[in-house]
Every structure is written in structure tokens, then in C-alpha cells.
Design an enzyme around this catalytic site. Structure first.
Site, PDB file in Angstrom:
ATOM      1  N   TYR A 148       0.827  -1.203   0.000  1.00 21.20           N
ATOM      2  CA  TYR A 148       0.000   0.000   0.000  1.00 21.20           C
ATOM      3  C   TYR A 148       0.864   1.258   0.000  1.00 21.20           C
ATOM      4  CZ  TYR A 148      -2.932   3.725   1.916  1.00 21.20           C
ATOM      5  OH  TYR A 148      -3.563   4.918   2.133  1.00 21.20           O
ATOM      6  N   LYS A 177       1.241   4.239  -2.922  1.00 18.26           N
ATOM      7  CA  LYS A 177       0.950   5.643  -2.647  1.00 18.26           C
ATOM      8  C   LYS A 177       2.163   6.526  -2.935  1.00 18.26           C
ATOM      9  CE  LYS A 177      -2.330   7.250  -1.158  1.00 18.26           C
ATOM     10  NZ  LYS A 177      -3.498   7.847  -1.893  1.00 18.26           N
TER      11      LYS A 177
END
Length: 292
Positions: free
Chosen positions: A125, A129
Site C-alpha cells: 500500500y 501511494k
């Protein structure tokens, strides 16, 4: 400013933005049906149809643990799509506002992270990002990247609503007490974003953008359970545990604290202390559940 495009209408932040930004401009708010971040053509078509002066991207793949097994999907939404939005924003002469995360850091720093600290994400994740941030920056158009942390609200899936539900079901809650950050209410994110956009010359660049103060997930849970006591007939015990006793597919940063001094100095905008914001949020929750 006449037109703002908000992406992520049904999310915690996007839902708040659609309401909070309305006094500033005509707001077009899209969900996946109107703009699919997995589809570059959908992105380009929707942005060109909206002809926005500001694009606010509040959509993201946020299933931190699931991202470990769906890295390609997470990268498409979090890493590739922001770059396409940045290209379309530059083409339209628009400002792109994009939300990022504390998960771009590894959590090993002793103090709060500043914007100049070197990112080093430890999970899929966070890596996606960070890729999104870099894609926006590489395009070179007007952009405002806001890194926030520990987002919660009264909609969707988040820690506040999970703790509220568990407190109604269980006699004991065991919550991690060795990860630290600042819980940040989605409404405060939306309202502070509106303040930034209302400025004569809106800020651009990269800023940290969370509530002030710090606590652990255990401390946050204690505050939620205490603050929602009147809404239920039971009072569970909240017990602290180490991360080692709550294994997850994705490793979390032990330190998610963000130093937001630069934002305050450059814009005069600061999100409120996390406890103050939580108290306001829980007041809203109590009002919505009060007998009519």
C-alpha cells in the site's frame, strides 16, 4: 474558481468534500461509475467533460492488508492513475489536489516525520501511494499533495466505526499499543482543504496534513469507547497489546506521526488536535442516534 471535480464521492473524505467545497464553486463529484481509476480512458474522458479548475482526488485503494495480494490493482489506482490525473490537470491548466499517507515512511524515526524525510514504505500500500506522489511530481503541473494519517469518520469502514461496533458486542477489546500517530477526522480534512483552496493563491507542493498530538491505537480505542458510552448498555475493557500479538499480512509503521509545521507556516492552516476533533465527531454521532 468556478468548477471543482471531486473524485471518490462515496469515500470518507470525498463525501465530506462534496459538501464542504460547495460554497467555493460548482462541484462535480464522481464515484467509480463516473470515473474508473483503473481505466486511463475513463479518467481522461471524465476530466475533459468536467473542465475543472481544480481536481481533488479523494479516491484510493486503501485495503492495506489486501494490497499485499492485490499489488497490481493497488498500483493501478494509487500509483498510475494519479499520474494520468496530473497530465489531465496540466492539460486543463487545473490544480490537482491529491491525498497521500504516512505509510510512505517505514516508521523507524524517533520523532515526527517532516516532508523532507526520505520515504521508505514497508508494504505494498505504501509503495503504491509513494508511486502516485512521484508520478504527479514528474508530470510537473500544478499540484498539492497532502499526506494524512489514521483517517476516520462516520461513514464507510474505519477504526472508529469498528471500535464502536465491537464495544457493543464484546466484553474485552485488545488493541495495539506500540504504534503511534494522530487520528484525523475526514471532515477536518475536507474543511482544511476548503480553506486551502479559498486562498487567493492556493498552496502548491507537498505538505503533511494530519491532526496534531499523538496517541496509540489503544489510546484511540479508549477515547472512542469512553466517548460512546452513552450510546450502549455495556462497557467493555480495553486492553493494550503489542503488535506481535496482532499479526497482519501487511506490516505497519510503528511511528506514523507527521510534522505539519510547514503547512501552518506557509498557509496559516492547521488541523485541530486529534482529541478535539474526535469529540466533535462523537457529538455528531450522538446527535444522529438520539431519539427523535
Amino acid at each position: 474558481m468556478k468548477r471543482i471535480l471531486v473524485i471518490g464521492r462515496t469515500g470518507q473524505v470525498g463525501w465530506e468534500l462534496a459538501r464542504t467545497l460547495a460554497p467555493l464553486a460548482a462541484v462535480a463529484s464522481l464515484d467509480r461509475g463516473g470515473l474508473d481509476l483503473c481505466d486511463p480512458d475513463s479518467i481522461r474522458t471524465a476530466v475533459r467533460k468536467a473542465r475543472p479548475e481544480v481536481i481533488v482526488n479523494a479516491a484510493a485503494y486503501t485495503a492495506v492488508d489486501k494490497a499485499e495480494s492485490e499489488a497490481e490493482l493497488a498500483m493501478a489506482i494509487n500509483g498510475i492513475a494519479p499520474g494520468i490525473l496530473a497530465e489531465e490537470a496540466r492539460r486543463a491548466g487545473a490544480l490537482l489536489v491529491h491525498y497521500s499517507t504516512d505509510y510512505v515512511f517505514d516508521g523507524t524515526k524517533a520523532g515526527p516525520y517532516a516532508e523532507d524525510d526520505q520515504p521508505n514504505p514497508i508494504g505494498a500500500y505504501g509503495k503504491t501511494k509513494l508511486a502516485g506522489e512521484q508520478a504527479i511530481q514528474q508530470v510537473g503541473g500544478r499540484h498539492l499533495i497532502l499526506r494524512t494519517a489514521w483517517v476516520y469518520g462516520l461513514r464507510g469502514r474505519n477504526f472508529l466505526l469498528t471500535m464502536k461496533r465491537l464495544a457493543e458486542q464484546k466484553d474485552e477489546l485488545r488493541v495495539v499499543d506500540d504504534q503511534f500517530g494522530a487520528p484525523t477526522w475526514s471532515r477536518m480534512i475536507a474543511e482544511a482543504t476548503a480553506l486551502l483552496l479559498a486562498a487567493r493563491e492556493p498552496a502548491e507542493g507537498l505538505y503533511h496534513f494530519s491532526s496534531t498530538g499523538q496517541t496509540s491505537w489503544f489510546g484511540f480505542a479508549q477515547a472512542i469507547v469512553s466517548g460512546t458510552r452513552a450510546l450502549r448498555g455495556r462497557e467493555p475493557r480495553v486492553m493494550p497489546i503489542p503488535t506481535a500479538e496482532y499479526p497482519t499480512p501487511a506490516k505497519r509503521p510503528a511511528n506514523s506521526r507527521l510534522d505539519c509545521t510547514r503547512l501552518l507556516c506557509d498557509t496559516g492552516v492547521a488541523l485541530p488536535p486529534w482529541r478535539d476533533a474526535l469529540n466533535l465527531c462523537l457529538q455528531d454521532l450522538a446527535e444522529t442516534q438520539a431519539p427523535r
